[in-house]
Design a protein around this motif. Sequence first.
Motif, PDB file in Angstrom:
ATOM      1  N   GLU A 185      73.232  58.904  52.034  1.00  0.00           N
ATOM      2  CA  GLU A 185      72.343  58.066  51.222  1.00  0.00           C
ATOM      3  C   GLU A 185      71.818  56.877  52.048  1.00  0.00           C
ATOM      4  O   GLU A 185      70.625  56.558  52.018  1.00  0.00           O
ATOM      5  CB  GLU A 185      73.171  57.550  50.047  1.00  0.00           C
ATOM      6  CG  GLU A 185      72.404  57.159  48.816  1.00  0.00           C
ATOM      7  CD  GLU A 185      73.377  56.648  47.736  1.00  0.00           C
ATOM      8  OE1 GLU A 185      72.910  55.889  46.882  1.00  0.00           O
ATOM      9  OE2 GLU A 185      74.581  57.001  47.790  1.00  0.00           O
ATOM     10  N   THR A 186      72.713  56.236  52.786  1.00  0.00           N
ATOM     11  CA  THR A 186      72.323  55.098  53.636  1.00  0.00           C
ATOM     12  C   THR A 186      71.299  55.538  54.675  1.00  0.00           C
ATOM     13  O   THR A 186      70.287  54.863  54.883  1.00  0.00           O
ATOM     14  CB  THR A 186      73.570  54.517  54.345  1.00  0.00           C
ATOM     15  OG1 THR A 186      74.505  54.091  53.358  1.00  0.00           O
ATOM     16  CG2 THR A 186      73.209  53.331  55.233  1.00  0.00           C
ATOM     17  N   CYS A 187      71.564  56.674  55.310  1.00  0.00           N
ATOM     18  CA  CYS A 187      70.642  57.170  56.337  1.00  0.00           C
ATOM     19  C   CYS A 187      69.272  57.473  55.737  1.00  0.00           C
ATOM     20  O   CYS A 187      68.241  57.166  56.339  1.00  0.00           O
ATOM     21  CB  CYS A 187      71.210  58.408  57.028  1.00  0.00           C
ATOM     22  SG  CYS A 187      72.585  58.013  58.115  1.00  0.00           S
ATOM     23  N   ARG A 188      69.261  58.040  54.547  1.00  0.00           N
ATOM     24  CA  ARG A 188      67.984  58.374  53.904  1.00  0.00           C
ATOM     25  C   ARG A 188      67.223  57.110  53.530  1.00  0.00           C
ATOM     26  O   ARG A 188      66.011  57.032  53.674  1.00  0.00           O
ATOM     27  CB  ARG A 188      68.228  59.278  52.696  1.00  0.00           C
ATOM     28  CG  ARG A 188      68.557  60.675  53.174  1.00  0.00           C
ATOM     29  CD  ARG A 188      68.813  61.697  52.096  1.00  0.00           C
ATOM     30  NE  ARG A 188      68.836  63.021  52.723  1.00  0.00           N
ATOM     31  CZ  ARG A 188      69.422  64.092  52.198  1.00  0.00           C
ATOM     32  NH1 ARG A 188      70.041  64.001  51.033  1.00  0.00           N
ATOM     33  NH2 ARG A 188      69.384  65.249  52.840  1.00  0.00           N
ATOM     34  N   GLU A 189      67.951  56.124  53.068  1.00  0.00           N
ATOM     35  CA  GLU A 189      67.322  54.858  52.711  1.00  0.00           C
ATOM     36  C   GLU A 189      66.667  54.216  53.940  1.00  0.00           C
ATOM     37  O   GLU A 189      65.586  53.624  53.851  1.00  0.00           O
ATOM     38  CB  GLU A 189      68.399  53.935  52.132  1.00  0.00           C
ATOM     39  CG  GLU A 189      67.902  52.576  51.703  1.00  0.00           C
ATOM     40  CD  GLU A 189      69.065  51.611  51.502  1.00  0.00           C
ATOM     41  OE1 GLU A 189      68.917  50.439  51.871  1.00  0.00           O
ATOM     42  OE2 GLU A 189      70.125  52.037  50.979  1.00  0.00           O
ATOM     43  N   LEU A 190      67.316  54.353  55.094  1.00  0.00           N
ATOM     44  CA  LEU A 190      66.815  53.717  56.323  1.00  0.00           C
ATOM     45  C   LEU A 190      65.960  54.657  57.175  1.00  0.00           C
ATOM     46  O   LEU A 190      65.581  54.309  58.287  1.00  0.00           O
ATOM     47  CB  LEU A 190      68.001  53.200  57.154  1.00  0.00           C
ATOM     48  CG  LEU A 190      68.887  52.141  56.484  1.00  0.00           C
ATOM     49  CD1 LEU A 190      70.141  51.890  57.310  1.00  0.00           C
ATOM     50  CD2 LEU A 190      68.121  50.838  56.278  1.00  0.00           C
ATOM     51  N   ASP A 191      65.686  55.854  56.662  1.00  0.00           N
ATOM     52  CA  ASP A 191      64.887  56.834  57.417  1.00  0.00           C
ATOM     53  C   ASP A 191      65.525  57.235  58.741  1.00  0.00           C
ATOM     54  O   ASP A 191      64.871  57.255  59.783  1.00  0.00           O
ATOM     55  CB  ASP A 191      63.486  56.257  57.710  1.00  0.00           C
ATOM     56  CG  ASP A 191      62.454  56.875  56.786  1.00  0.00           C
ATOM     57  OD1 ASP A 191      62.669  58.011  56.360  1.00  0.00           O
ATOM     58  OD2 ASP A 191      61.439  56.209  56.501  1.00  0.00           O
ATOM     59  N   ILE A 192      66.810  57.530  58.688  1.00  0.00           N
ATOM     60  CA  ILE A 192      67.551  57.947  59.883  1.00  0.00           C
ATOM     61  C   ILE A 192      67.908  59.423  59.708  1.00  0.00           C
ATOM     62  O   ILE A 192      68.447  59.812  58.667  1.00  0.00           O
ATOM     63  CB  ILE A 192      68.829  57.085  60.046  1.00  0.00           C
ATOM     64  CG1 ILE A 192      68.448  55.616  60.315  1.00  0.00           C
ATOM     65  CG2 ILE A 192      69.725  57.637  61.151  1.00  0.00           C
ATOM     66  CD1 ILE A 192      69.626  54.646  60.259  1.00  0.00           C
ATOM     67  N   GLY A 193      67.579  60.253  60.689  1.00  0.00           N
ATOM     68  CA  GLY A 193      67.886  61.679  60.613  1.00  0.00           C
ATOM     69  C   GLY A 193      69.381  61.940  60.820  1.00  0.00           C
ATOM     70  O   GLY A 193      70.125  61.049  61.221  1.00  0.00           O
ATOM     71  N   ILE A 194      69.791  63.165  60.540  1.00  0.00           N
ATOM     72  CA  ILE A 194      71.192  63.565  60.737  1.00  0.00           C
ATOM     73  C   ILE A 194      71.223  64.727  61.724  1.00  0.00           C
ATOM     74  O   ILE A 194      70.547  65.744  61.512  1.00  0.00           O
ATOM     75  CB  ILE A 194      71.831  64.058  59.416  1.00  0.00           C
ATOM     76  CG1 ILE A 194      71.811  62.966  58.325  1.00  0.00           C
ATOM     77  CG2 ILE A 194      73.258  64.578  59.658  1.00  0.00           C
ATOM     78  CD1 ILE A 194      72.748  61.805  58.528  1.00  0.00           C
ATOM     79  N   THR A 195      71.994  64.577  62.808  1.00  0.00           N
ATOM     80  CA  THR A 195      72.278  65.760  63.624  1.00  0.00           C
ATOM     81  C   THR A 195      73.727  66.128  63.298  1.00  0.00           C
ATOM     82  O   THR A 195      74.654  65.364  63.547  1.00  0.00           O
ATOM     83  CB  THR A 195      72.071  65.508  65.139  1.00  0.00           C
ATOM     84  OG1 THR A 195      72.555  64.204  65.480  1.00  0.00           O
ATOM     85  CG2 THR A 195      70.599  65.564  65.494  1.00  0.00           C
ATOM     86  N   ALA A 196      73.861  67.280  62.657  1.00  0.00           N
ATOM     87  CA  ALA A 196      75.156  67.696  62.109  1.00  0.00           C
ATOM     88  C   ALA A 196      75.886  68.598  63.088  1.00  0.00           C
ATOM     89  O   ALA A 196      75.412  69.675  63.420  1.00  0.00           O
ATOM     90  CB  ALA A 196      74.926  68.440  60.795  1.00  0.00           C
ATOM     91  N   TYR A 197      77.047  68.150  63.558  1.00  0.00           N
ATOM     92  CA  TYR A 197      77.843  69.027  64.430  1.00  0.00           C
ATOM     93  C   TYR A 197      79.004  69.585  63.625  1.00  0.00           C
ATOM     94  O   TYR A 197      79.233  69.204  62.480  1.00  0.00           O
ATOM     95  CB  TYR A 197      78.321  68.283  65.678  1.00  0.00           C
ATOM     96  CG  TYR A 197      79.443  67.296  65.453  1.00  0.00           C
ATOM     97  CD1 TYR A 197      80.781  67.705  65.521  1.00  0.00           C
ATOM     98  CD2 TYR A 197      79.191  65.951  65.202  1.00  0.00           C
ATOM     99  CE1 TYR A 197      81.815  66.805  65.322  1.00  0.00           C
ATOM    100  CE2 TYR A 197      80.220  65.041  64.999  1.00  0.00           C
ATOM    101  CZ  TYR A 197      81.530  65.477  65.065  1.00  0.00           C
ATOM    102  OH  TYR A 197      82.558  64.588  64.861  1.00  0.00           O
TER     103      TYR A 197
END
Length: 334
Positions: A191-203
């Motif tokens: 949620e925090t990442c989405r709010e700040l427009d930060i992508g996720i690289t999922a390992y």
Amino acid sequence: MQYRQLGKTGPRVSEIGLGCMGMSGIYGPSDRDESIATIHASLDAGINLLDTGDFYGLGHNEMLIAEALKGKKREDVVISVKYGGLRDPAGGWSGFDARPQATKNFLAYSLERLGVDYIDIYRPARLDPNVPIEDTIGAIADMVKAGYVKHIGLSEVGSATIRKAAAVHPIVDLQIEYSLISRGIEDGILETCRELDIGITAYGVLSRGLISGHWTKVAMGPGDYRTHSPRFQGDNVDKNLALVEALQKIAAGKGVTVAQIAIAWVAAQGKDIIPVIGARRRDRLSEALGAIDVTLTSEDLNAIENAVPKGAAAGTRYAEVQMAHLDSEVGAHH
């Protein structure tokens, strides 16, 4: 292959990335020629995101990537590097250092080993408890200004840390473990990442092979990191393999493999999530690439959720000692 922008300010990356750690002995011996062939095959398939760490195989992984990229156009590849893990000659871990001067030192060595003039995404692998994240990000921001780094990422940190980092410099992605059986990111971090427009690289999308459909209890040899992982020990492993069997039935119904279902599930959680697959052989790579063509309907997603409910995994994702060092776990609810 589809391409997505990573975060608000980040590079265009393929919808899946290649994690190169396993090519440097973390899961037991690996084959240099096969590793290079796998990197080449992934580039040929349109994967442009290569993920590494300067401590993978004590620099071995970066040098391997340098060898694989000889003769390739630098701008065709997005190289993501984690740094800061301190090692000793026996291969042990002795802490983490993300001081500004250490950051610049690690970066200098990575540039040399990779044989490049800049690194696309540079990130501390963990939060250094002795250094404010603002100081670490400030040092990488200096390196962005100087042209040695293009973008800044984070790894395994919680919401409070993400906010502090993003206040200093745009962050393009958070690299964090995310899979059907590791869903801690859903408790606030995503949620925090989405709010700040930060992508996720999922390992860890296959949980280090545990939910790949290929792993069996006899598969671990000496030097395999997983011998110390709680999810691969004792009763835990039997419980976890039972989840894989439940997943197997869904996969069979769709005519795909368990690994493909597991990768597709992570990809289905959002266009801002890029699964990073740890294939170190061409056959595993082509299986993973097949996940791109798997479309999961809402019925499929419900069936998967029933087979592997949130929190179903037995055992923590790292040993207790390491869990204590994960800001993403400690600060997950802040």
